[in-house]
Design an enzyme around this catalytic site. Structure first.
Site, PDB file in Angstrom:
ATOM      1  N   HIS A  56       0.842  -1.191   0.000  1.00 29.57           N
ATOM      2  CA  HIS A  56       0.000   0.000   0.000  1.00 29.57           C
ATOM      3  C   HIS A  56       0.879   1.244   0.000  1.00 29.57           C
ATOM      4  CE1 HIS A  56      -3.882  -1.986   1.759  1.00 29.57           C
ATOM      5  NE2 HIS A  56      -3.309  -2.731   0.832  1.00 29.57           N
ATOM      6  N   GLU A  58       0.885   3.933   1.739  1.00 29.67           N
ATOM      7  CA  GLU A  58       1.337   4.376   3.057  1.00 29.67           C
ATOM      8  C   GLU A  58       2.519   3.552   3.550  1.00 29.67           C
ATOM      9  OE1 GLU A  58      -3.294   4.369   3.371  1.00 29.67           O
ATOM     10  OE2 GLU A  58      -1.762   3.379   2.176  1.00 29.67           O
ATOM     11  N   CYS A  86      -6.355   1.882   5.577  1.00 31.93           N
ATOM     12  CA  CYS A  86      -6.944   0.633   6.060  1.00 31.93           C
ATOM     13  C   CYS A  86      -6.356   0.285   7.436  1.00 31.93           C
ATOM     14  CB  CYS A  86      -6.670  -0.491   5.068  1.00 31.93           C
ATOM     15  SG  CYS A  86      -4.930  -1.015   5.037  1.00 31.93           S
ATOM     16  N   CYS A  89      -2.506  -0.177   7.471  1.00 34.59           N
ATOM     17  CA  CYS A  89      -1.754   1.069   7.354  1.00 34.59           C
ATOM     18  C   CYS A  89      -1.870   1.917   8.614  1.00 34.59           C
ATOM     19  CB  CYS A  89      -2.201   1.836   6.116  1.00 34.59           C
ATOM     20  SG  CYS A  89      -1.770   0.939   4.591  1.00 34.59           S
TER      21      CYS A  89
END
Length: 153
Positions: A56, A58, A86, A89
């Protein structure tokens, strides 16, 4: 919520990274980690191309910043991300001890900063992150909607 011009500038950069993810066939999400007014890490979604479920935006930005700073603790940093983070993260941000998370579009399906749940608000956590959502939300949301609409055709 009132955002500074600097906040807008960093989120605009995150949007550019999201555009790059889109061109790579990834869900268009970008993230920029800032410390002392300097970008110390950035990333875009790449779980498909990297065959990595943790790919992801992040997480990539946090990894790059930790490497650059020589420390996994990123105290006083702000993470700008185009989509509400999410659970994974959010957990990484808490472990990194970032100061602030600023996101664009809300995520009613997997958002963990108020969309579905708000992990940041849990009282039992030993670190508190300031969370502010909605910065350039329309631009972030449009990028995602256009991406998924094109995939359905």
């Amino acid at each position: 919520m009132v955002f500074s011009e600097q906040d807008k500038m960093f989120m605009q950069h995150a949007l550019e990274l999201a555009e790059y993810a889109k061109k790579q066939g990834e869900v268009p999400v970008g993230a920029v980690l800032v410390l002392n007014d300097e970008i110390v890490g950035e990333g875009w979604n790449c779980p498909i191309s990297n065959e990595d479920p943790t790919g992801h935006a992040e997480i990539i930005a946090l990894r790059k910043a930790a490497k650059k700073m020589g420390n996994y603790r990123l105290i006083d940093a702000t993470l700008y991300v185009t989509l509400e983070p999410c659970i994974m993260c959010v957990g990484a941000m808490i472990h990194a001890r970032i100061k602030r998370c600023v996101f664009g579009a809300s995520d009613p399906k997997t958002g963990a900063a108020g969309g579905v749940t708000n992990i940041f608000a849990e009282k039992w956590l030993n670190h508190k992150v300031i969370v502010e959502g909605g910065l350039l939300a329309q631009e972030s949301s449009k990028l995602l909607k256009d991406f998924f609409q094109a995939r359905r055709i």
